[in-house]
Design a protein around this motif. Sequence first.
Motif, PDB file in Angstrom:
ATOM      1  N   TYR A   1       0.843  -1.190   0.000  1.00 41.85           N
ATOM      2  CA  TYR A   1       0.000   0.000   0.000  1.00 41.85           C
ATOM      3  C   TYR A   1       0.879   1.242   0.000  1.00 41.85           C
ATOM      4  O   TYR A   1       2.025   1.205   0.448  1.00 41.85           O
ATOM      5  N   VAL A   2       0.344   2.335  -0.522  1.00 39.58           N
ATOM      6  CA  VAL A   2       1.001   3.639  -0.473  1.00 39.58           C
ATOM      7  C   VAL A   2      -0.025   4.633   0.073  1.00 39.58           C
ATOM      8  O   VAL A   2      -1.230   4.395   0.009  1.00 39.58           O
ATOM      9  N   ILE A   3       0.450   5.737   0.599  1.00 37.33           N
ATOM     10  CA  ILE A   3      -0.447   6.744   1.157  1.00 37.33           C
ATOM     11  C   ILE A   3      -0.482   7.948   0.228  1.00 37.33           C
ATOM     12  O   ILE A   3       0.554   8.543  -0.074  1.00 37.33           O
ATOM     13  N   LYS A   4      -1.685   8.287  -0.228  1.00 36.38           N
ATOM     14  CA  LYS A   4      -1.880   9.414  -1.140  1.00 36.38           C
ATOM     15  C   LYS A   4      -1.750  10.740  -0.400  1.00 36.38           C
ATOM     16  O   LYS A   4      -1.732  10.786   0.825  1.00 36.38           O
ATOM     17  N   ASP A   5      -1.699  11.813  -1.173  1.00 39.34           N
ATOM     18  CA  ASP A   5      -1.557  13.155  -0.621  1.00 39.34           C
ATOM     19  C   ASP A   5      -2.748  13.588   0.233  1.00 39.34           C
ATOM     20  O   ASP A   5      -2.654  14.552   0.967  1.00 39.34           O
ATOM     21  N   GLU A   6      -3.863  12.890   0.153  1.00 35.91           N
ATOM     22  CA  GLU A   6      -5.041  13.218   0.955  1.00 35.91           C
ATOM     23  C   GLU A   6      -4.837  12.956   2.448  1.00 35.91           C
ATOM     24  O   GLU A   6      -5.655  13.349   3.273  1.00 35.91           O
ATOM     25  N   CYS A   7      -3.761  12.303   2.813  1.00 35.49           N
ATOM     26  CA  CYS A   7      -3.454  11.987   4.207  1.00 35.49           C
ATOM     27  C   CYS A   7      -3.490  13.253   5.057  1.00 35.49           C
ATOM     28  O   CYS A   7      -2.923  14.278   4.691  1.00 35.49           O
ATOM     29  N   ILE A   8      -4.170  13.153   6.206  1.00 32.01           N
ATOM     30  CA  ILE A   8      -4.266  14.295   7.120  1.00 32.01           C
ATOM     31  C   ILE A   8      -3.362  14.124   8.348  1.00 32.01           C
ATOM     32  O   ILE A   8      -3.480  14.855   9.318  1.00 32.01           O
ATOM     33  N   ASN A   9      -2.470  13.140   8.306  1.00 31.44           N
ATOM     34  CA  ASN A   9      -1.489  12.909   9.374  1.00 31.44           C
ATOM     35  C   ASN A   9      -2.138  12.643  10.739  1.00 31.44           C
ATOM     36  O   ASN A   9      -1.626  13.073  11.766  1.00 31.44           O
ATOM     37  N   CYS A  10      -3.260  11.945  10.747  1.00 31.69           N
ATOM     38  CA  CYS A  10      -3.972  11.722  12.010  1.00 31.69           C
ATOM     39  C   CYS A  10      -3.397  10.563  12.824  1.00 31.69           C
ATOM     40  O   CYS A  10      -3.577  10.502  14.027  1.00 31.69           O
ATOM     41  N   GLY A  11      -2.734   9.605  12.164  1.00 29.75           N
ATOM     42  CA  GLY A  11      -2.119   8.481  12.863  1.00 29.75           C
ATOM     43  C   GLY A  11      -2.991   7.266  13.058  1.00 29.75           C
ATOM     44  O   GLY A  11      -2.546   6.283  13.647  1.00 29.75           O
ATOM     45  N   ALA A  12      -4.216   7.292  12.589  1.00 30.99           N
ATOM     46  CA  ALA A  12      -5.112   6.147  12.766  1.00 30.99           C
ATOM     47  C   ALA A  12      -4.533   4.878  12.142  1.00 30.99           C
ATOM     48  O   ALA A  12      -4.682   3.779  12.689  1.00 30.99           O
ATOM     49  N   CYS A  13      -3.858   5.008  11.038  1.00 33.38           N
ATOM     50  CA  CYS A  13      -3.310   3.850  10.328  1.00 33.38           C
ATOM     51  C   CYS A  13      -2.152   3.199  11.086  1.00 33.38           C
ATOM     52  O   CYS A  13      -1.978   1.983  11.043  1.00 33.38           O
ATOM     53  N   ILE A  14      -1.358   4.012  11.775  1.00 29.31           N
ATOM     54  CA  ILE A  14      -0.183   3.488  12.480  1.00 29.31           C
ATOM     55  C   ILE A  14      -0.585   2.433  13.506  1.00 29.31           C
ATOM     56  O   ILE A  14       0.036   1.380  13.598  1.00 29.31           O
ATOM     57  N   GLU A  15      -1.627   2.714  14.261  1.00 26.41           N
ATOM     58  CA  GLU A  15      -2.071   1.791  15.302  1.00 26.41           C
ATOM     59  C   GLU A  15      -2.637   0.493  14.737  1.00 26.41           C
ATOM     60  O   GLU A  15      -2.606  -0.533  15.410  1.00 26.41           O
TER      61      GLU A  15
END
Length: 56
Positions: free
Chosen positions: A3-17
Amino acid sequence: MAYVIKDECINCGACIEECPVEAITAGDDKHVIDPEKCIDCGACAGACPVDAPVEG
């Protein structure tokens, strides 16, 4: 395919967890997925509020 993260990312961190292999790190403007660690499980995509992670 990782997977890659698109520019729409809002840097919230939900994915990290949600990442079971700790392939996601915070970048300056958006999070980054290490393609060497990513197991293409889609957990990050399910956790993202803006659908930023996509199969790359």
